[in-house]
Design an enzyme around this catalytic site. Structure first.
Site, PDB file in Angstrom:
ATOM      1  CB  SER A 240      -0.894   0.006   1.242  1.00  0.00           C
ATOM      2  OG  SER A 240      -0.101   0.346   2.367  1.00  0.00           O
ATOM      3  CE  LYS A 241      -1.715   6.415  -3.136  1.00  0.00           C
ATOM      4  NZ  LYS A 241      -3.169   6.483  -2.995  1.00  0.00           N
ATOM      5  NE  ARG A 242       0.328   0.521   5.955  1.00  0.00           N
ATOM      6  CZ  ARG A 242       1.057  -0.574   6.122  1.00  0.00           C
ATOM      7  NH1 ARG A 242       2.200  -0.532   6.753  1.00  0.00           N
ATOM      8  NH2 ARG A 242       0.647  -1.725   5.622  1.00  0.00           N
TER       9      ARG A 242
END
Ligand code: GLU
Length: 475
Positions: A240-242
């Site tokens: 994910s963007k994390r």
């Protein structure tokens, strides 16, 4: 063979979607099949033209050309409705007039699935009642009546898949506002487009039995499915963007080459069956088979992406790399366009700097000291190798310059001179090389110093050494 990529334009093209597109495209190209692009824009609220454009741009950048489309799912709404009404007419679906909140409350109370409560209510209507209420304009959704038994299909990755139908709820296929749901639209479209193979993410695996049931109820031919495992971040959690950049456009902006991205994503969850890693698009096409898609999730390893990028960078034509370097250094007032335009000079420079660059931007930075006359001096390098003992640095630079005067300007001759000088001064060659490197490149690190000297040539090297001494004196 007809394959498709069917992104929803509710976000940018992300690496997971791109990988799905790549697998479908590789198979189409390998088998001489047709690759269709369909934008699934039925969720009007979350879809946007901007996202559609970003998806098309991302596909184009990756080199994933489509043979048909882009089609827009929303254009097929009338056909989706016809299919839903056909199922209704054939008794394979029913009208659901119930209030969703009431149904939910009742289902909770009776510990049942809401769709089964809705089915009970529909079945309890007197004959003709459903038609009468519909004719009177009362709103209703259409639900598919899941038959008893079990649903089986073959998945090219997961093998024989079986689902008990009692675990599948009577899904809504047409909402009360007349809009079709994804599971119906996708079946209707894939059949209409005569899609033979569907490669998509594992996150759709739970939808597949519903879709298979719909194909069978509609009497439409089913495609062959292959569900691809998730991509994970380095911590083992779903990417994910994390974890950093996930949009394809971000990688393009970072100087990643499209062929490196395709190579990297193709190997994420698929293996050529041998230990190859660096693969051209042609090699990927030749080697691709969906049977070798791996069952387990794979980890997105940015180090490997950079490494592959460096490998792909190193085989790009010189003239193209020269063009990139020129763009990268366009703001430099002292850029030597004459050198970048000289194929012989570029042919000497590129092998030396390519091995030190993993992205196009890094390549441009590596080229800077050679392609520009004005240097940017790294303050740490200046401090460490010049200013700690300025007198000593000046002496070393002056004596090195003197030792090089009259030498043939070749690596061997220059190295001989420098090593003799070091011996004469009773010091290590490194002690002479460090201040020299700062003088010639402005940097702490650079290609081998004799490569640097030869690439710069006598005049530019002597000039830089002279300027270095002046700078040290002035500081
Ligand atoms: N539009 C769906 C998605 O983006 C894909 C549907 C499919 O491949 O069947 O997840």
């Amino acid at each position: 063979m007809r394959l498709r990529f069917a992104p929803s334009p509710t976000g940018y093209l992300h690496v997971g979607g791109a990988r799905t597109a790549i697998f479908n495209w590789l198979l189409a190209r390998k088998e001489g099949g047709v690759f269709v692009l369909r934008i699934e824009d039925t969720d009007r609220e979350r879809s946007s033209d901007e996202h559609t454009r970003a998806i098309l741009d991302g596909m184009t950048w990756l080199g994933l050309d489509w043979d048909e489309g882009p089609f827009f799912q929303n254009e097929g709404v009338e056909r989706h409705r016809r299919d839903a009404l056909r199922l209704l007419g054939e008794g394979k679906a029913y009208r659901d007039f119930s209030d969703p909140d009431e149904v939910r409350a009742e289902a909770q109370e009776r510990d049942m699935h809401p769709s089964r409560v809705a089915r009970e209510k529909a079945d309890a209507l007197a004959p003709g009642e459903s038609d009468r209420r519909a004719a009177a304009g009362e709103p209703f959704a259409i639900r598919f009546r899941v038959p008893d038994g079990e649903t089986r299909f073959q998945d090219l990755v997961h093998g024989d898949m079986r689902f008990g139908n009692s675990d599948i709820d009577d899904l809504v296929i047409l909402r009360s506002d007349g809009t079709p749901v994804y599971n119906l639209a996708v079946v209707s479209d894939d059949a209409d487009m005569r899609i033979t193979h569907v490669i998509r993410g594992d996150d759709h695996l739970s939808n597949t039995p519903k879709q298979v049931l719909l194909y069978r109820a509609l009497g439409l031919p089913e495609p062959i499915f292959a569900h691809v495992p998730l991509i994970l971040g380095a911590d083992g959690k779903r990417l994910s963007k994390r974890h950093g950049a996930t949009a394809i456009g971000d990688y393009a902006a970072e100087g990643i080459l499209p062929e490196a991205m395709v190579n990297f994503l193709a190997l994420l969850g698929w293996s050529p069956g041998d230990d190859r890693e660096f693969m051209t698009v042609e090699e990927l096409i030749a080697a691709f088979t969906p049977e070798r898609i791996l069952r387990k999730s794979s980890v997105f390893d940015t180090e490997k992406l950079s490494w592959l990028n460096g490998r792909h960078l190193s085989v790009r034509p010189d003239a193209e790399l020269a063009g990139h370097i020129r763009r990268h250094l366009a703001d430099e007032a002292t850029l030597r366009a004459d050198l970048l335009d000289d194929p012989a000079w570029m042919a000497a420079l590129l092998p030396v700097i390519k091995v030190r660059a993993r992205t196009l931007d890094e390549l441009g930075d590596q080229a800077r000291p050679f392609a520009c006359d004005e240097l940017h001096y790294d303050p740490h390098a200046v401090e460490k190798h010049w200013l700690k003992d300025p007198a000593e640095a000046i002496e070393r630079l002056e004596r090195t310059r003197h030792a090089f005067a009259g030498a043939a300007w070749t690596q061997d001759a220059l190295e001989d001179r420098l090593r003799s000088l070091a011996e004469e001064m009773g010091t290590g060659a490194g002690k002479l090389i460090h201040p020299l490197r700062v003088a010639l490149t402005g940097n702490m690190a650079s290609p081998g110093i004799f490569d640097v000297l030869v690439l710069l040539g006598r005049e530019r090297s002597e000039d830089r050494m002279g300027r270095a001494v002046k700078r040290i004196r002035a500081s």
